[in-house]
Design an enzyme around this catalytic site. Structure first.
Site, PDB file in Angstrom:
ATOM      1  N   LYS A 113       0.829  -1.205   0.000  1.00 31.14           N
ATOM      2  CA  LYS A 113       0.000   0.000   0.000  1.00 31.14           C
ATOM      3  C   LYS A 113       0.867   1.260   0.000  1.00 31.14           C
ATOM      4  CE  LYS A 113      -4.145  -2.026   2.017  1.00 31.14           C
ATOM      5  NZ  LYS A 113      -4.902  -2.283   3.244  1.00 31.14           N
ATOM      6  N   LYS A 192      -4.031  -9.013 -10.059  1.00 32.15           N
ATOM      7  CA  LYS A 192      -5.113  -9.254  -9.103  1.00 32.15           C
ATOM      8  C   LYS A 192      -6.183  -8.174  -9.230  1.00 32.15           C
ATOM      9  CE  LYS A 192      -5.842  -8.137  -4.295  1.00 32.15           C
ATOM     10  NZ  LYS A 192      -7.085  -8.107  -3.862  1.00 32.15           N
ATOM     11  N   LYS A 195     -10.044  -3.100  -5.938  1.00 28.95           N
ATOM     12  CA  LYS A 195     -10.701  -1.792  -5.994  1.00 28.95           C
ATOM     13  C   LYS A 195      -9.687  -0.689  -6.246  1.00 28.95           C
ATOM     14  CE  LYS A 195     -13.789  -3.199  -2.318  1.00 28.95           C
ATOM     15  NZ  LYS A 195     -13.116  -3.552  -1.051  1.00 28.95           N
TER      16      LYS A 195
HETATM   17  P1  ADP Z   1      -9.767  -4.905  -2.741  1.00 30.11           P
HETATM   18  O1  ADP Z   1      -8.418  -5.533  -2.990  1.00 30.11           O
HETATM   19  O2  ADP Z   1     -10.552  -4.804  -3.990  1.00 30.11           O
HETATM   20  O3  ADP Z   1      -9.690  -3.593  -1.982  1.00 30.11           O
HETATM   21  P2  ADP Z   1     -10.640  -5.974  -0.243  1.00 30.11           P
HETATM   22  O4  ADP Z   1      -9.249  -5.814   0.275  1.00 30.11           O
HETATM   23  O5  ADP Z   1     -11.689  -5.090   0.327  1.00 30.11           O
HETATM   24  O6  ADP Z   1     -10.600  -5.887  -1.823  1.00 30.11           O
HETATM   25  O7  ADP Z   1     -11.078  -7.484  -0.059  1.00 30.11           O
HETATM   26  C1  ADP Z   1     -12.295  -7.960   0.455  1.00 30.11           C
HETATM   27  C2  ADP Z   1     -12.279  -9.467   0.369  1.00 30.11           C
HETATM   28  O8  ADP Z   1     -12.257  -9.874  -0.999  1.00 30.11           O
HETATM   29  C3  ADP Z   1     -11.033 -10.092   1.003  1.00 30.11           C
HETATM   30  O9  ADP Z   1     -11.367 -11.332   1.589  1.00 30.11           O
HETATM   31  C4  ADP Z   1     -10.119 -10.299  -0.162  1.00 30.11           C
HETATM   32  O10 ADP Z   1      -9.189 -11.324   0.055  1.00 30.11           O
HETATM   33  C5  ADP Z   1     -11.102 -10.672  -1.248  1.00 30.11           C
HETATM   34  N1  ADP Z   1     -10.555 -10.318  -2.571  1.00 30.11           N
HETATM   35  C6  ADP Z   1     -10.282  -9.077  -3.033  1.00 30.11           C
HETATM   36  N2  ADP Z   1      -9.783  -9.115  -4.278  1.00 30.11           N
HETATM   37  C7  ADP Z   1      -9.722 -10.432  -4.621  1.00 30.11           C
HETATM   38  C8  ADP Z   1      -9.291 -11.124  -5.781  1.00 30.11           C
HETATM   39  N3  ADP Z   1      -8.856 -10.476  -6.851  1.00 30.11           N
HETATM   40  N4  ADP Z   1      -9.361 -12.472  -5.780  1.00 30.11           N
HETATM   41  C9  ADP Z   1      -9.825 -13.148  -4.696  1.00 30.11           C
HETATM   42  N5  ADP Z   1     -10.254 -12.547  -3.569  1.00 30.11           N
HETATM   43  C10 ADP Z   1     -10.206 -11.209  -3.515  1.00 30.11           C
END
Ligand code: ADP
Ligand code: TRP
Length: 322
Positions: A113, A192, A195
Site C-alpha cells: 500500500k 489481481k 478496488k
Molecule cells: P480490494 O483488494 O478490492 O480492496 P478488499 O481488500 O476489500 O478488496 O477485499 C475484500 C475481500 O475480498 C477479502 O477477503 C479479499 O481477500 C477478497 N478479494 C479481493 N480481491 C480479490 C481477488 N482479486 N481475488 C480473490 N479474492 C479477492
C-alpha cells in the site's frame, strides 16, 4: 464453531470480492456445524484510505446493500458496521501491547500500500492488529478470505497464540479458508482484481459499465480464428469462476478451436449478467427501502456487541484490568 469475515467499504464490489470472499462466506450460512456467521463492514479499516466523510458514508451504505443483495440473510447471520461495536478498538489496544514490531514490519500488504502511494500512517501500520481484534473478539474459528489476506489471518493467529501463552487460554486460534480457484481473481489487466487498481469488473455497476470492463480485458495478439490457449487467457480464467468442471472443459475446447477473443468476451458478459441478475434485481429493491438496511445493521450491532462484551470481560480479567 464461528465463521467471520469483513470487507472494507473502500470502493465498488467486484468479481474478486464475490468469488474470493462473499461466496465462500455465504456457503457457510445455514451449515449445522456453524453456531454463528458474522460479517461486518470494516469502516474503521477503510479510514486508512478513504478520508472524505461524504465518500465514506456513501461507500458504507452501498456495500451493505451489496451484501444483502448477494443473499446474506440477517435472520441467519450477524451483519454490522465495525465502528458500531467499540470493543474492536478496545481489544486492538490490548493486543497491540503484545504485538512485536517485527511481525508488523513483515506485513506485505502494508509495504504494497505504501508502495502505491497510500500515506504510511500509524493506522495503516497497525491495520493487522485491528484485524486480529476483529477476528479474536468473536472466538472465530474460520475466516474465508482471498489469498491477499492470508498473512493477516496468520498475524491474528500469532497474536492469539502469544496472548494465550502469556495470559492463559483466552482466544480460539483462527484459520483462514482460501478457495483454490478463486484465491486470486485476475482483473481486466491480468493482475489481481482490486478496488484500488482500476481493473475491476463490478457486480452492481450498470450493464454498460460491466460490458466496458469485460470488453476491455487485456488479451494477446492472436488473430480472430487462431487457436487460443485458455490457460493463459484472463477472459477464460474469469469465465471459469461461473462454470462447472465439464462446462470449463467444453469452453476450453472452443478456445483451442479458435473462438475469437471478441466472442469469448461476449459469452463471458452474457454469463455474468445472467448469474447476477437476481442479485441486481434485489439490489434495486433494497435501494428503495433504506430503512430495511438500517434495521438489519442495528440488530446486527446489538447481537455482535453482546458477544464482544463477553470477550472483553474475559480479556480484561486475564490482563488484570478487572
Ligand atoms: P480490494 O483488494 O478490492 O480492496 P478488499 O481488500 O476489500 O478488496 O477485499 C475484500 C475481500 O475480498 C477479502 O477477503 C479479499 O481477500 C477478497 N478479494 C479481493 N480481491 C480479490 C481477488 N482479486 N481475488 C480473490 N479474492 C479477492
Ligand atoms: N483486511 C480485509 C480486507 O482488506 C478486511 C477485513 C478487516 C477482514 N477485518 C477483517 C477480513 C477480519 C476478514 C476478517 O479485505
Amino acid at each position: 464453531m464461528r465463521v467471520l469475515s469483513g470487507i472494507q467499504p473502500s470502493g465498488q464490489l467486484h468479481l474478486g470480492n464475490y468469488f474470493g470472499s462473499i461466496k465462500p462466506n455465504l456457503a457457510w450460512v445455514g451449515d449445522p456445524k456453524v453456531d454463528e456467521n458474522i460479517f461486518f463492514i470494516a469502516d474503521l479499516h477503510a479510514l486508512t484510505t478513504v478520508q472524505d466523510p461524504a465518500e465514506l458514508r456513501r461507500l458504507r451504505h452501498d456495500i451493505i446493500l451489496d451484501y444483502l443483495a448477494c443473499g446474506f440473510d440477517p435472520s441467519k447471520a450477524i451483519i454490522f458496521y465495525q465502528s458500531d461495536v467499540p470493543e474492536h478498538t478496545e481489544l486492538m489496544w490490548i493486543l497491540a501491547t503484545l504485538t512485536p514490531m517485527g511481525l508488523l514490519e513483515r506485513a506485505v500488504s502494508y509495504k504494497d500500500k505504501v508502495g502505491k502511494g497510500i500515506s504510511a500512517s500509524a493506522g495503516l501500520f497497525t491495520y493487522p492488529v485491528l484485524m486480529a481484534a476483529d477476528i479474536l473478539l468473536y472466538d472465530t474459528n474460520i475466516v474465508p478470505v482471498g489469498k491477499d489476506q492470508k498473512q493477516h489471518v496468520e498475524i491474528a493467529r500469532d497474536i492469539a497464540i502469544k496472548f494465550n501463552h502469556h495470559y492463559g487460554e483466552t482466544f480460539s486460534v483462527p484459520e483462514e479458508q482460501i478457495i483454490e480457484n478463486a484465491a486470486v481473481v485476475p482483473g481486466t489487466d491480468g493482475q489481481k482484481m482490486s478496488k484500488s487498481y482500476g481493473n475491476i469488473i463490478p457486480l452492481f455497476g450498470s450493464e454498460a459499465a460491466i460490458k466496458k470492463a469485460i470488453m476491455g480485458i487485456t488479451t494477446d495478439s492472436k488473430g480472430a480464428n487462431d487457436p487460443k490457449d485458455p490457460d493463459t487467457c484472463t477472459v477464460y480464467q474469469i469465465h471459469t469462476l461461473f462454470l462447472s468442471l465439464s462446462e470449463q472443459k467444453a469452453l476450453a475446447v472452443e478456445y483451442r478451436k479458435g473462438l475469437s477473443y471478441g466472442d469469448a468476451k461476449k459469452k463471458l458478459l452474457a454469463t455474468c449478467m445472467d448469474h447476477f441478475a437476481p442479485m441486481r434485481l434485489k439490489r434495486i429493491k433494497l435501494e428503495k427501502d433504506p430503512a430495511e438496511a438500517e434495521a438489519v445493521l442495528r440488530e446486527g450491532a446489538a447481537k455482535a456487541s453482546k458477544i464482544a462484551r463477553q470477550t472483553m470481560e474475559k480479556v480484561e480479567k486475564a490482563v488484570g484490568l478487572r
